[in-house]
Motif scaffolding. Structure first.
Motif, PDB file in Angstrom:
ATOM      1  N   LEU A  12       0.833  -1.203   0.000  1.00 58.03           N
ATOM      2  CA  LEU A  12       0.000   0.000   0.000  1.00 58.03           C
ATOM      3  C   LEU A  12       0.864   1.249   0.000  1.00 58.03           C
ATOM      4  N   SER A  13       0.453   2.214  -0.784  1.00 58.11           N
ATOM      5  CA  SER A  13       1.051   3.543  -0.734  1.00 58.11           C
ATOM      6  C   SER A  13      -0.104   4.535  -0.777  1.00 58.11           C
ATOM      7  N   PRO A  14       0.151   5.805  -0.550  1.00 54.16           N
ATOM      8  CA  PRO A  14      -0.937   6.778  -0.625  1.00 54.16           C
ATOM      9  C   PRO A  14      -1.571   6.875  -2.016  1.00 54.16           C
ATOM     10  N   LEU A  47       7.626   2.710   6.887  1.00 53.38           N
ATOM     11  CA  LEU A  47       6.955   1.509   6.391  1.00 53.38           C
ATOM     12  C   LEU A  47       6.241   0.836   7.546  1.00 53.38           C
ATOM     13  N   LEU A  48       4.952   0.586   7.379  1.00 55.30           N
ATOM     14  CA  LEU A  48       4.222  -0.288   8.285  1.00 55.30           C
ATOM     15  C   LEU A  48       4.414  -1.697   7.741  1.00 55.30           C
ATOM     16  N   LEU A  49       5.064  -2.541   8.491  1.00 54.49           N
ATOM     17  CA  LEU A  49       5.319  -3.909   8.056  1.00 54.49           C
ATOM     18  C   LEU A  49       4.414  -4.853   8.818  1.00 54.49           C
ATOM     19  N   LEU A  88      -3.530   6.267  10.206  1.00 54.95           N
ATOM     20  CA  LEU A  88      -2.486   7.188   9.728  1.00 54.95           C
ATOM     21  C   LEU A  88      -2.874   7.873   8.427  1.00 54.95           C
ATOM     22  N   ARG A  89      -3.507   7.156   7.526  1.00 52.70           N
ATOM     23  CA  ARG A  89      -3.925   7.787   6.269  1.00 52.70           C
ATOM     24  C   ARG A  89      -5.072   8.764   6.506  1.00 52.70           C
ATOM     25  N   GLU A  92      -3.751  11.843   7.101  1.00 47.95           N
ATOM     26  CA  GLU A  92      -3.006  12.273   5.919  1.00 47.95           C
ATOM     27  C   GLU A  92      -1.503  12.129   6.091  1.00 47.95           C
ATOM     28  N   ARG A  93      -1.083  11.144   6.879  1.00 53.11           N
ATOM     29  CA  ARG A  93       0.340  10.845   7.017  1.00 53.11           C
ATOM     30  C   ARG A  93       0.822  10.160   5.748  1.00 53.11           C
ATOM     31  N   TRP A  94       2.039  10.420   5.335  1.00 54.13           N
ATOM     32  CA  TRP A  94       2.621   9.899   4.099  1.00 54.13           C
ATOM     33  C   TRP A  94       3.419   8.647   4.448  1.00 54.13           C
TER      34      TRP A  94
END
Length: 102
Positions: A12-14, A47-49, A88-89, A92-94
């Protein structure tokens, strides 16, 4: 609502979500296995792992390689990582995430 299933894992990415052919074990994880996940502008904060059904620590070499890119690593089980991603999203955290299957 879609109920997509990603049996091999999920990146996942923004800007996108991709099915991931995750390594069989966290112990064999390396930065190359994440493809172009970090090719974002600006660079992700960390990175959230998601390490699968339980928390496993990633290899130190993996963590050091990401730290050399100025990207932190937060490891947790994949369910917790998915929840953290949503929070986190919403703020709006990147950040980016790599979720191994359960």
């Amino acid at each position: 609502m879609r109920d997509d299933v990603f049996p091999g894992g999920l990146l996942l990415s923004p800007v996108r979500a991709l099915a991931w052919d995750a390594p069989a074990s966290v112990a064999t994880l390396d930065v190359a296995a994440l493809g172009d996940l970090f090719d974002l502008e600006p660079k992700p904060e960390f990175l959230l792992l998601g390490t699968g059904a339980g928390l496993l620590q990633p290899p130190r070499a993996f963590v050091r390689a990401l730290e050399a890119l100025d990207i932190g690593v937060e490891a947790m089980d994949s369910r917790a990582a998915a929840r953290a991603w949503g929070v986190l999203r919403a703020e709006e955290r990147w950040v980016v995430a790599a979720l191994l299957p359960l």
